[in-house]
Write a protein that holds these residues in place. Structure first.
Motif, PDB file in Angstrom:
ATOM      1  N   TRP A  91      29.137 -85.098 -32.215  1.00  0.00           N
ATOM      2  CA  TRP A  91      29.349 -84.597 -30.854  1.00  0.00           C
ATOM      3  C   TRP A  91      30.336 -85.438 -30.059  1.00  0.00           C
ATOM      4  N   ASP A  92      30.698 -86.605 -30.598  1.00  0.00           N
ATOM      5  CA  ASP A  92      31.647 -87.453 -29.859  1.00  0.00           C
ATOM      6  C   ASP A  92      33.082 -87.242 -30.324  1.00  0.00           C
ATOM      7  N   ALA A  93      33.248 -86.515 -31.436  1.00  0.00           N
ATOM      8  CA  ALA A  93      34.609 -86.312 -31.949  1.00  0.00           C
ATOM      9  C   ALA A  93      35.425 -85.514 -30.935  1.00  0.00           C
ATOM     10  N   PRO A  94      36.715 -85.813 -30.812  1.00  0.00           N
ATOM     11  CA  PRO A  94      37.538 -85.061 -29.866  1.00  0.00           C
ATOM     12  C   PRO A  94      37.676 -83.594 -30.305  1.00  0.00           C
ATOM     13  N   VAL A  95      37.774 -82.715 -29.314  1.00  0.00           N
ATOM     14  CA  VAL A  95      37.926 -81.289 -29.607  1.00  0.00           C
ATOM     15  C   VAL A  95      39.391 -80.912 -29.486  1.00  0.00           C
ATOM     16  N   GLY A  96      39.915 -80.173 -30.483  1.00  0.00           N
ATOM     17  CA  GLY A  96      41.321 -79.787 -30.481  1.00  0.00           C
ATOM     18  C   GLY A  96      41.580 -78.565 -29.608  1.00  0.00           C
ATOM     19  N   ASP A  97      42.750 -77.962 -29.779  1.00  0.00           N
ATOM     20  CA  ASP A  97      43.068 -76.811 -28.915  1.00  0.00           C
ATOM     21  C   ASP A  97      43.139 -75.518 -29.718  1.00  0.00           C
ATOM     22  N   GLY A  98      42.322 -75.406 -30.784  1.00  0.00           N
ATOM     23  CA  GLY A  98      42.303 -74.196 -31.608  1.00  0.00           C
ATOM     24  C   GLY A  98      41.754 -73.002 -30.834  1.00  0.00           C
ATOM     25  N   TYR A  99      41.842 -71.834 -31.464  1.00  0.00           N
ATOM     26  CA  TYR A  99      41.267 -70.623 -30.855  1.00  0.00           C
ATOM     27  C   TYR A  99      39.749 -70.769 -30.750  1.00  0.00           C
ATOM     28  N   GLY A 100      39.176 -70.116 -29.754  1.00  0.00           N
ATOM     29  CA  GLY A 100      37.732 -70.133 -29.586  1.00  0.00           C
ATOM     30  C   GLY A 100      37.057 -69.088 -30.455  1.00  0.00           C
ATOM     31  N   MET A 101      37.817 -68.095 -30.873  1.00  0.00           N
ATOM     32  CA  MET A 101      37.328 -67.044 -31.767  1.00  0.00           C
ATOM     33  C   MET A 101      38.569 -66.485 -32.453  1.00  0.00           C
ATOM     34  N   SER A 102      38.382 -65.675 -33.492  1.00  0.00           N
ATOM     35  CA  SER A 102      39.553 -65.029 -34.066  1.00  0.00           C
ATOM     36  C   SER A 102      40.214 -64.207 -32.965  1.00  0.00           C
ATOM     37  N   PRO A 103      41.522 -64.340 -32.777  1.00  0.00           N
ATOM     38  CA  PRO A 103      42.159 -63.603 -31.685  1.00  0.00           C
ATOM     39  C   PRO A 103      41.889 -62.102 -31.755  1.00  0.00           C
ATOM     40  N   LEU A 123      42.229 -67.929 -23.451  1.00  0.00           N
ATOM     41  CA  LEU A 123      41.358 -66.771 -23.227  1.00  0.00           C
ATOM     42  C   LEU A 123      40.255 -66.705 -24.282  1.00  0.00           C
ATOM     43  N   THR A 124      40.626 -66.905 -25.549  1.00  0.00           N
ATOM     44  CA  THR A 124      39.601 -66.797 -26.601  1.00  0.00           C
ATOM     45  C   THR A 124      38.573 -67.916 -26.473  1.00  0.00           C
ATOM     46  N   ARG A 125      38.988 -69.069 -25.970  1.00  0.00           N
ATOM     47  CA  ARG A 125      38.008 -70.156 -25.809  1.00  0.00           C
ATOM     48  C   ARG A 125      36.990 -69.787 -24.742  1.00  0.00           C
ATOM     49  N   HIS A 126      37.472 -69.174 -23.682  1.00  0.00           N
ATOM     50  CA  HIS A 126      36.533 -68.771 -22.618  1.00  0.00           C
ATOM     51  C   HIS A 126      35.654 -67.615 -23.070  1.00  0.00           C
ATOM     52  N   GLU A 127      36.260 -66.673 -23.762  1.00  0.00           N
ATOM     53  CA  GLU A 127      35.458 -65.544 -24.252  1.00  0.00           C
ATOM     54  C   GLU A 127      34.368 -66.040 -25.201  1.00  0.00           C
ATOM     55  N   SER A 128      34.747 -66.956 -26.073  1.00  0.00           N
ATOM     56  CA  SER A 128      33.798 -67.495 -27.032  1.00  0.00           C
ATOM     57  C   SER A 128      32.652 -68.209 -26.319  1.00  0.00           C
ATOM     58  N   MET A 145      33.720 -68.115 -38.319  1.00  0.00           N
ATOM     59  CA  MET A 145      33.471 -69.353 -39.067  1.00  0.00           C
ATOM     60  C   MET A 145      34.422 -69.498 -40.253  1.00  0.00           C
ATOM     61  N   ARG A 146      34.951 -68.362 -40.741  1.00  0.00           N
ATOM     62  CA  ARG A 146      35.841 -68.429 -41.912  1.00  0.00           C
ATOM     63  C   ARG A 146      37.307 -68.526 -41.510  1.00  0.00           C
ATOM     64  N   ASP A 147      37.578 -68.428 -40.223  1.00  0.00           N
ATOM     65  CA  ASP A 147      38.958 -68.305 -39.759  1.00  0.00           C
ATOM     66  C   ASP A 147      39.562 -69.685 -39.491  1.00  0.00           C
ATOM     67  N   ARG A 148      40.593 -70.027 -40.262  1.00  0.00           N
ATOM     68  CA  ARG A 148      41.217 -71.369 -40.141  1.00  0.00           C
ATOM     69  C   ARG A 148      41.858 -71.605 -38.777  1.00  0.00           C
ATOM     70  N   ARG A 149      42.104 -70.537 -38.019  1.00  0.00           N
ATOM     71  CA  ARG A 149      42.749 -70.714 -36.705  1.00  0.00           C
ATOM     72  C   ARG A 149      41.755 -71.147 -35.647  1.00  0.00           C
ATOM     73  N   VAL A 150      40.475 -70.985 -35.959  1.00  0.00           N
ATOM     74  CA  VAL A 150      39.444 -71.250 -34.954  1.00  0.00           C
ATOM     75  C   VAL A 150      39.093 -72.737 -34.945  1.00  0.00           C
TER      76      VAL A 150
END
Ligand SMILES: Cc1cc2nc3c(=O)[nH]c(=O)nc-3n(C[C@H](O)[C@H](O)[C@H](O)COP(=O)(O)OP(=O)(O)OC[C@H]3O[C@@H](n4cnc5c(N)ncnc54)[C@H](O)[C@@H]3O)c2cc1C
Ligand code: SF4
Ligand code: SF4
Lengths: 288, 415
Positions: free
Chosen positions: A25-37, A59-64, A166-171
């Motif tokens: 939980w302490d690892a930094p979070v990147g800027d990937g998509y929040g869900m598959s676009p 947008l996808t991060r907020h939607e997720s 969960m399978r999407d490398r962009r997320v």
């Protein structure tokens, strides 16, 4: 039922997951998509095409996060439904012990979703007020097949999305892990909910089936329509009216939902729960 | 423990999508998928959640302690040579694929309510907002699942219930007992899913007196109008063919009265079979056992059911059929009272569409009929008479994708 519960307990002992220790939980979070676009409520609309990639990602991060919040909301309802249902069941039965195992899972999931959303986006989301109030009533009164089928619908709708993400490398990796944890434990919960629904409905007359079918459909509508609301668009800085309008007419999103929920609809259909009235609701919601 | 998949699997891959541990293979896109054989569960990674069993339309996935020992072994053996997949490593899963909304047609006609037509209809309902008109010559949905699949495989026939629900969708207009030719030409697209029911012929002297698989399976499944077979004369029958259908025939021919009573067959069929003098069956294969078209699980089932009353003979080519029996190209004659041919099926030409007589199919590119815009094919008439029920699902999905993407380019629905 006890045999199913026994198997599920066995499965849980083979693999249960602990987000507390499994996730750093302490690892930094990147800027990937929040869900598959492709799962965004605006994907495929002209508005989506006008956004920059950074905006789409945001947008996808907020939607997720908003979807996860709906998950927490429903998990709270679910825990109470299950707890009420097993209140006077013998504690030694597998069914009772499985029910408490499920509640424990849901409890961990809610904490996990809460922490993950906190790490992903700034503002906190909540389901709409009418949904919250209807949920309050539902968790106090719903019983039998209505309770379990509604649980199933909520779990399954969330589950199909999460399996993709969960399978999407962009997320974003955090979202992927959280989703897999949920998917594994949810698969057992859905088996249980199906079995309970089947069992409670056995021997139900037409009248009761008709009422239950409608109640379940309305619950499904509440859940699906609460997932992403105007607040999401506002927080990303979009024109809320336009976003809501285009999202509502988004046939891509509807066809994605329909496809993902096909198994669920088959199941409800096989139990006679797709009455004409219920089907109308599912069609409006975009599940059928 | 773990779960296991039995030979009743029609490999439609519903279970793959719900397994949370990626334990079921081959999945769509992997080598070996779509050949018609069953899918398998890796016992090393399965966590017994039961999701696959819950979703399986034919009850092929079951807990290992309720499955036959051979099924459990078959599942384990499939993975014996490979390392187990680590489901926790999400990159070892296949990436999700998305089909984009393509607008699509408004009115579609689907001809044939067999698996291909039903899966195409379902896919159209899911991916488009089209109104679907579905017709079949016969009064019921199911095609060869109803009138082909052997009656001692009741779980395989369960899928018919799913099909029956599809026709009740309110965007479906279901016209049973209708030939496609009777309809006015008012559709944006037509999907021909008429199957390939006609039996291939041996081309030998005396063949007219033999029974084809087409006729025989239609008869024992009670298809209206199917001819009653001539006397089933004992003690021996010959079945030419080495596919699963040939094995079906042998099993049904050798079923005793008790076994027949456990099957859903018309009473008249039961009486004729029970009274038949057939006590043993010779199965003839043109090539060796390695090249036989039947699946291992079907062979195991046959041997377990009828024991040594079936004789498997390979590298044998029949040359003529007479009242004495079947003469082979090596000059020997197998004395037998009846001859059955089960050497495959072929499609028949469709009015107004091109036809490839060698392959028995309508020539097509990913389901689009060559040279006839607006016309599509799915199922056996598209890819030839091979593969089980589930293969038609992937096949129909491909056709509908082609149909949707050629009927309109990606549109922005919110505009
Ligand atoms: C004997 C036999 C046993 C089998 N057993 C199994 C099994 O156990 N497991 C398994 O997985 N697979 C089995 N199969 C394979 C499976 O049945 C096929 O893969 C599948 O049925 C092919 O589907 P289809 O829709 O292309 O054709 P069909 O099932 O043949 O359906 C075609 C439909 O079109 C209709 N039709 C044709 N022409 C017209 C017209 N002009 N107008 C209107 N309607 C029309 C027909 O009435 C029919 O209903 C078996 C096949 C056979 C022959
Ligand atoms: S029939 Fe379909 S769902 Fe059942 S085991 Fe086979 S592939 Fe899986
Ligand atoms: S029981 Fe669960 S883990 Fe095992 S194969 Fe079936 S779905 Fe996968």
């Amino acid at each position: 039922m006890n045999e199913t519960a026994q198997r599920l307990l066995g499965s849980a002992s083979r693999l249960s997951r602990d987000p507390e220790t499994e996730i750093d939980w302490d690892a930094p979070v990147g800027d990937g998509y929040g869900m598959s676009p492709e799962w965004s409520t605006l994907y495929g609309t002209p508005y989506w095409d006008e956004l920059t990639e950074a905006q789409q990602r945001e947008l996808t991060r907020h939607e997720s996060a908003s979807v996860a919040t709906t998950g927490i909301w429903f998990e709270l309802i679910l825990q109470q439904l299950v707890l009420r249902d097993v209140y006077d069941k013998p504690a030694r039965s597998a069914e009772f012990q499985w029910a408490l195992t499920e509640i424990a899972d849901e409890c961990r999931h809610s904490i996990m979703f809460a922490r993950a959303t906190e790490r992903m986006v700034e503002p906190a989301y909540r389901p709409r007020w009418p949904a919250r109030e209807l949920g309050r009533m539902f968790k106090t009164v719903a019983t039998g097949e209505s309770a379990y089928a509604a649980i199933l619908v909520a779990e399954e709708v969330l589950d199909v999305m999460q399996r993709d993400w969960m399978r999407d490398r962009r997320v974003e990796p955090l979202v992927r892990t959280v989703n897999h944890i949920h998917v594994v434990e949810e698969s057992r919960h859905m088996v249980f909910a199906r079995e309970e629904t089947r069992e409670r409905l056995a021997g139900a007359g037409r009248g009761r089936r008709w009422v239950s079918a409608l109640v379940i459909a309305i619950a499904a509508d509440m859940i699906v329509s609460s997932m992403v609301g105007p607040a999401v668009y506002a927080n990303v800085g979009l024109d809320v009216d336009r976003a809501v309008r285009e999202a509502r007419r988004n046939e891509h999103h509807r066809s994605l939902l329909r496809t993902s929920c096909a198994n669920l609809m088959d199941f409800l259909g096989s139990l006679g729960l797709l009455t004409p009235a219920a089907s109308r609701v599912y069609r409006r919601t975009g599940l059928l | 423990m773990s779960y296991a998949i039995s030979g009743e699997c029609c490999s439609d891959a519903s279970c793959v999508a719900v397994c949370p541990m990626n334990s079921i293979h081959p999945s769509p896109g992997e080598p070996g998928f779509g050949t018609g054989a069953s899918l398998f569960i890796d016992p090393r990674t399965c966590i017994d959640c039961g999701a696959c069993a819950d979703i399986c339309p034919v009850d092929a996935a079951q807990p290992a302690d309720r499955s036959a020992v051979e099924d459990v072994q078959r599942n384990a053996a499939y993975f014996a040579e490979q390392e187990p997949l680590d489901a926790m490593d999400l990159d070892s899963w296949g990436e999700p694929s998305y089909e984009l909304w393509g607008g699509g047609p408004r009115r579609v006609l689907v001809v044939g309510a067999g698996p291909a037509g039903m899966y195409a209809t379902r896919e159209l309902l899911l991916r488009t907002s089209a109104e679907v008109t579905l017709v079949d010559r016969l009064e019921h949905v199911g095609g060869l699942v109803r009138y082909g699949v052997a009656p001692d495989h009741p779980s395989t026939k369960q899928i018919i219930r799913t099909f029956e629900r599809i026709v009740r969708h309110d965007r479906v207009r279901w016209l049973p007992g209708t030939d496609a030719g009777e309809l006015p030409d008012e559709f944006d697209a037509v999907v021909h899913a008429v199957g390939a029911r006609r039996s291939r012929r041996l081309g030998i002297v005396g063949e007219e007196a033999a029974r084809t698989a087409e006729e025989f399976v239609a008869w024992y499944n009670g298809r209206p109008g199917a001819p009653v077979p001539a006397d089933l004369a004992g003690p021996r029958a010959v079945v030419v063919g080495n596919g699963n259908v040939a094995l079906d025939l042998a099993r049904i021919l050798l079923s005793d009265e008790q076994r027949l009573r456990s099957m859903q067959v018309p009473a008249a069929v039961r009486d004729v079979l029970a009274a038949s003098g057939v006590k043993e069956v010779v199965l003839l294969g043109r090539r060796g056992p390695e090249e036989a078209a039947y699946t291992q699980s079907a062979l195991q089932e046959l041997l377990a059911t009828v024991g040594d009353r079936v004789e498997l003979r390979y590298h044998a080519r029949p040359t003529s059929w007479t009242p004495e029996g079947l003469t082979l190209d090596d000059g020997t004659t197998i004395a037998a009272g009846n001859l059955f041919t089960a050497i495959g099926f072929e499609g028949q030409p469709i009015d107004g569409l091109p036809f490839d007589p060698d392959r028995g199919i309508v020539p097509n590119v990913r389901g689009a009929v060559v040279g006839r815009p607006g016309h599509y094919v799915a199922g056996w008439i598209k890819h030839g008479a091979r593969g089980g029920i589930g293969v038609n699902k992937a096949c129909a999905q491909e056709t509908v994708m082609t149909l949707v993407s050629s009927s309109r380019a990606l549109v922005s629905p919110g505009s």
